[in-house]
Write a protein that holds these residues in place. Structure first.
Motif, mmCIF file in Angstrom:
data_model
loop_
_atom_site.group_PDB
_atom_site.id
_atom_site.type_symbol
_atom_site.label_atom_id
_atom_site.label_comp_id
_atom_site.label_asym_id
_atom_site.label_seq_id
_atom_site.Cartn_x
_atom_site.Cartn_y
_atom_site.Cartn_z
ATOM 1 N N LEU A 158 10.695 -6.069 -6.876
ATOM 2 C CA LEU A 158 10.113 -7.197 -8.158
ATOM 3 C C LEU A 158 11.476 -7.947 -8.095
ATOM 4 C CD1 LEU A 158 8.907 -4.429 -10.179
ATOM 5 C CD2 LEU A 158 7.887 -6.256 -9.810
ATOM 6 N N ASP A 159 12.059 -7.623 -7.365
ATOM 7 C CA ASP A 159 13.534 -8.285 -6.602
ATOM 8 C C ASP A 159 13.016 -9.768 -5.987
ATOM 9 O OD1 ASP A 159 15.909 -9.627 -7.466
ATOM 10 O OD2 ASP A 159 16.368 -9.051 -5.294
ATOM 11 N N ILE A 160 12.244 -10.010 -4.865
ATOM 12 C CA ILE A 160 11.573 -10.769 -3.857
ATOM 13 C C ILE A 160 10.844 -11.363 -4.923
ATOM 14 C CG2 ILE A 160 11.032 -10.871 -2.062
ATOM 15 C CD1 ILE A 160 12.408 -8.027 -0.899
ATOM 16 N N PHE A 161 9.797 -10.343 -5.310
ATOM 17 C CA PHE A 161 8.337 -11.068 -5.608
ATOM 18 C C PHE A 161 8.002 -11.726 -7.385
ATOM 19 C CE2 PHE A 161 7.737 -8.886 -1.840
ATOM 20 C CZ PHE A 161 7.564 -10.367 -0.786
ATOM 21 N N SER A 162 7.253 -12.635 -7.633
ATOM 22 C CA SER A 162 7.099 -12.542 -8.892
ATOM 23 C C SER A 162 5.319 -13.051 -9.120
ATOM 24 C CB SER A 162 8.263 -13.699 -9.854
ATOM 25 O OG SER A 162 9.557 -13.478 -9.776
ATOM 26 N N GLY A 163 5.062 -12.672 -10.424
ATOM 27 C CA GLY A 163 4.461 -13.624 -10.792
ATOM 28 C C GLY A 163 2.616 -12.136 -10.676
ATOM 29 N N LYS A 164 1.744 -12.753 -9.878
ATOM 30 C CA LYS A 164 1.066 -11.888 -9.686
ATOM 31 C C LYS A 164 1.314 -10.384 -8.648
ATOM 32 C CE LYS A 164 -4.414 -11.187 -10.698
ATOM 33 N NZ LYS A 164 -5.827 -11.472 -10.568
ATOM 34 N N LEU A 165 1.376 -9.809 -8.940
ATOM 35 C CA LEU A 165 1.790 -8.198 -7.947
ATOM 36 C C LEU A 165 0.346 -7.529 -8.293
ATOM 37 C CD1 LEU A 165 5.418 -8.507 -8.759
ATOM 38 C CD2 LEU A 165 4.047 -10.169 -6.932
ATOM 39 N N ARG A 166 0.307 -7.068 -7.195
ATOM 40 C CA ARG A 166 -0.955 -5.770 -7.398
ATOM 41 C C ARG A 166 -0.335 -4.905 -6.802
ATOM 42 N NH1 ARG A 166 -7.367 -5.528 -4.807
ATOM 43 N NH2 ARG A 166 -7.758 -4.643 -6.605
ATOM 44 N N PHE A 167 -0.505 -3.982 -6.808
ATOM 45 C CA PHE A 167 0.137 -2.160 -6.221
ATOM 46 C C PHE A 167 -0.514 -1.291 -5.963
ATOM 47 C CE2 PHE A 167 3.251 -3.690 -8.869
ATOM 48 C CZ PHE A 167 4.599 -3.933 -7.943
ATOM 49 N N VAL A 168 -1.476 -1.257 -4.975
ATOM 50 C CA VAL A 168 -2.514 0.101 -4.745
ATOM 51 C C VAL A 168 -1.754 1.083 -3.622
ATOM 52 C CG1 VAL A 168 -4.483 -0.123 -2.130
ATOM 53 C CG2 VAL A 168 -3.818 -2.217 -3.203
ATOM 54 N N TRP A 169 -1.879 2.122 -4.548
ATOM 55 C CA TRP A 169 -1.727 3.603 -4.210
ATOM 56 C C TRP A 169 -2.818 4.574 -3.432
ATOM 57 C CZ3 TRP A 169 2.654 4.986 -6.404
ATOM 58 C CH2 TRP A 169 3.221 3.784 -7.096
ATOM 59 N N HIS A 170 -2.449 5.108 -2.336
ATOM 60 C CA HIS A 170 -3.127 5.563 -1.544
ATOM 61 C C HIS A 170 -2.807 6.185 -0.864
ATOM 62 C CE1 HIS A 170 -6.329 3.920 1.977
ATOM 63 N NE2 HIS A 170 -6.261 3.197 0.639
ATOM 64 N N GLY A 171 -3.329 7.503 0.209
ATOM 65 C CA GLY A 171 -3.067 8.299 0.931
ATOM 66 C C GLY A 171 -3.166 8.428 2.414
ATOM 67 N N GLY A 172 -4.023 9.800 2.830
ATOM 68 C CA GLY A 172 -4.059 10.907 1.835
ATOM 69 C C GLY A 172 -5.077 11.548 0.806
ATOM 70 N N GLU A 173 -4.650 11.835 -0.295
ATOM 71 C CA GLU A 173 -4.950 11.828 -1.410
ATOM 72 C C GLU A 173 -4.103 10.853 -2.537
ATOM 73 O OE1 GLU A 173 -6.561 11.479 -5.009
ATOM 74 O OE2 GLU A 173 -8.101 10.978 -2.938
ATOM 75 N N ILE B 266 0.926 -1.212 -0.126
ATOM 76 C CA ILE B 266 -0.151 0.240 0.203
ATOM 77 C C ILE B 266 0.870 1.394 -0.064
ATOM 78 C CG2 ILE B 266 -1.460 1.416 1.308
ATOM 79 C CD1 ILE B 266 -2.640 -1.740 2.579
ATOM 80 N N ILE B 267 1.161 2.020 -1.251
ATOM 81 C CA ILE B 267 1.857 3.059 -1.268
ATOM 82 C C ILE B 267 1.174 4.160 -0.408
ATOM 83 C CG2 ILE B 267 3.802 3.935 -2.722
ATOM 84 C CD1 ILE B 267 3.727 1.689 -3.828
ATOM 85 N N LYS B 268 1.701 4.742 0.150
ATOM 86 C CA LYS B 268 1.208 6.725 0.514
ATOM 87 C C LYS B 268 2.739 7.557 -0.710
ATOM 88 C CE LYS B 268 -0.116 7.205 4.180
ATOM 89 N NZ LYS B 268 0.138 7.572 5.917
ATOM 90 N N ALA B 269 2.053 7.972 -1.631
ATOM 91 C CA ALA B 269 2.893 8.719 -2.654
ATOM 92 C C ALA B 269 2.716 10.069 -2.089
ATOM 93 C CB ALA B 269 2.045 8.746 -4.238
ATOM 94 N N VAL B 270 1.756 10.155 -1.182
ATOM 95 C CA VAL B 270 1.876 11.926 -0.862
ATOM 96 C C VAL B 270 2.004 11.339 0.938
ATOM 97 C CG1 VAL B 270 1.216 13.103 -2.815
ATOM 98 C CG2 VAL B 270 -0.514 12.100 -1.482
ATOM 99 N N GLY B 271 1.718 10.339 1.382
ATOM 100 C CA GLY B 271 2.360 10.644 2.765
ATOM 101 C C GLY B 271 0.221 11.274 3.727
ATOM 102 N N ASN B 272 0.386 11.241 4.184
ATOM 103 C CA ASN B 272 -1.145 12.157 5.029
ATOM 104 C C ASN B 272 -1.751 13.039 4.185
ATOM 105 O OD1 ASN B 272 -0.398 10.123 6.849
ATOM 106 N ND2 ASN B 272 0.080 11.321 8.448
ATOM 107 N N ALA B 273 -0.908 13.852 2.859
ATOM 108 C CA ALA B 273 -1.277 15.122 2.711
ATOM 109 C C ALA B 273 -3.544 14.843 2.093
ATOM 110 C CB ALA B 273 -0.186 15.106 1.479
ATOM 111 N N CYS B 274 -3.608 15.564 2.032
ATOM 112 C CA CYS B 274 -5.001 15.688 1.351
ATOM 113 C C CYS B 274 -5.378 16.742 1.351
ATOM 114 C CB CYS B 274 -6.004 14.629 2.757
ATOM 115 S SG CYS B 274 -7.604 14.034 1.404
ATOM 116 N N ASN B 275 -6.122 16.480 0.599
ATOM 117 C CA ASN B 275 -7.517 18.122 -0.033
ATOM 118 C C ASN B 275 -8.676 18.134 0.505
ATOM 119 O OD1 ASN B 275 -8.607 16.101 -1.821
ATOM 120 N ND2 ASN B 275 -9.126 17.341 -2.885
ATOM 121 N N LEU B 276 -9.024 17.139 1.388
ATOM 122 C CA LEU B 276 -10.246 17.292 2.207
ATOM 123 C C LEU B 276 -9.708 17.197 3.808
ATOM 124 C CD1 LEU B 276 -12.778 14.781 0.593
ATOM 125 C CD2 LEU B 276 -11.743 17.000 0.264
ATOM 126 N N ARG B 277 -10.652 16.959 4.854
ATOM 127 C CA ARG B 277 -10.605 17.093 6.387
ATOM 128 C C ARG B 277 -11.523 16.380 6.795
ATOM 129 N NH1 ARG B 277 -6.904 18.221 4.180
ATOM 130 N NH2 ARG B 277 -5.464 20.160 4.646
#
Length: 368
Positions: free
Chosen positions: A58-73, A17-28
């Motif tokens: 991608l050196d550790i894991f192979s096969g069907k891989l899912r990346f979840v982009w989360h936040g924040g926003e 679960i990748i928080k591309a901008v950390g906790n930053a969000c345009n909502l409260r």
């Protein structure tokens, strides 16, 4: 450290679960568990860190891989950020890898450019929407205190115009509990949503302030399961995917549930913050107690094999005092690790789940 030293749950790659901008969000949003953190400061994950992460993952894991982009926003990172992420995925992926990207967004920033991007690269899109305007605007407000319903629905309609029907995550609290039936029909009939899940608002922290009395009780959640079951039967639509119903049915018929809160798979995930810190999941990313490691000073392989990761994996599998003799133990697995009673170690909506499993079992047996 060898590859075999990495803690990897059986038969499944760990989902980041990748928080591309950390906790930053345009909502409260009033119930957000990031309240009290710095949601104003923008720190987009650096290209260097992103490259380091994909190279090691991608050196550790192979096969069907899912990346979840989360936040924040996560849309605050901008389209070029995700274009670079896709380039790096392609650069480091092996020939047998099948990669899926999913983004969870409040949808207020979605325009034609975003929708075209998601469509072109087959992103799965999840939207946070609490129901109709009355339900949604209770707590989902912007930094100026204005409701965001119209902007969120606009984003959904843009997605649909581009051929994307998003999933929905609905947060239910005491404030919108009475609207559950009308919100169900709004999703299914007015918006044409084909799948959604419900997050139960539990006010376990004083940081929620004035809405601390809006948390759901065990009886409230039992009522939610009952109403969803009734509406699901009434709708009689095999293409409609209700997360809570699907997970209960899976448990009753002996299948593994998809949702981590039911299948005891807390250790199948990890959360990468924008600054390189790694946590078990986003719900546990605000306390140093749960910190697994830091990519700024450690290799991903080292973090996933480390003592904190192993300790958390063990903790996530622990049963509460009420679980030992429960016939639904294997279907529930003591619920979400982040929502267990501090004293008993039992999932706080234990009784509600027991009732939901039993009611579904009775229903399925009657239909045979």
């Amino acid at each position: 450290m060898s590859e075999k030293d990495v803690f990897i749950p059986p038969n499944k790659a760990m989902t980041p679960i990748i928080k591309a901008v950390g906790n930053a969000c345009n909502l409260r949003c009033g119930y957000c568990f990031y309240n009290g953190t710095d949601q104003k400061s923008m720190r987009i994950m650096s290209g260097e860190l992103l490259s380091q992460f994909f190279g090691q993952y991608l050196d550790i894991f192979s096969g069907k891989l899912r990346f979840v982009w989360h936040g924040g926003e996560p849309l605050l990172a901008g389209i070029p950020f995700y274009q670079e992420a896709l380039r790096l995925q392609h650069q480091f992926a092996k020939s047998q890898d099948v990669i899926e990207n999913m983004v969870q967004t409040n949808a207020t920033l979605i325009d034609d450019a975003w929708a075209e991007f998601f469509r072109a690269y087959d992103f799965k899109v999840g939207v946070s929407l609490d129901g109709d305007q009355v339900s949604h605007d209770c707590f989902r407000r912007d930094a100026g205190g204005k409701g965001t319903f119209q902007r969120t629905v606009r984003g959904i309609r843009i997605l649909k115009r581009h051929g994307i029907t998003p999933g929905v995550i609905q947060t239910v609290s005491k404030k919108n509990l009475g609207n559950l039936r009308s919100d169900f029909r709004f999703f299914a009939e007015e918006l044409g949503i084909r799948g959604w899940g419900i997050n139960f608002f539990e006010a376990g922290s004083s940081s929620y302030g004035e809405i601390s009395n809006c948390g759901l009780t065990d009886r409230d959640v039992a009522g939610i399961y009952q109403i969803l079951r009734e509406l699901w039967l009434e709708k009689n639509d095999s293409g409609l995917c209700l997360r809570e119903i699907d997970n209960v049915v899976a448990g009753v018929v002996g299948r593994r549930a998809k949702n981590c809160s039911y299948n005891g798979s807390c250790a199948n995930y990890f959360c990468l913050d924008a600054d390189g810190r790694i946590w078990p999941c986003d719900r546990l990313s605000n306390s140093s107690e749960f910190l697994l490691g830091d990519l700024r000073s450690q290799d991903l392989r080292e973090v996933l094999a480390g003592a904190p990761a192993r300790a958390h994996a063990d903790k996530s599998r622990q049963l509460g005092s009420d679980c030992v003799l429960c016939q639904w133990r294997g279907a529930c697995n003591n619920g979400c690790t982040a929502m267990r009673d501090i004293k008993t170690g039992t999932y706080q909506y234990c009784k509600a789940r027991q009732e939901a499993f039993q009611a579904m079992s009775d229903l399925l047996h009657q239909s045979k």
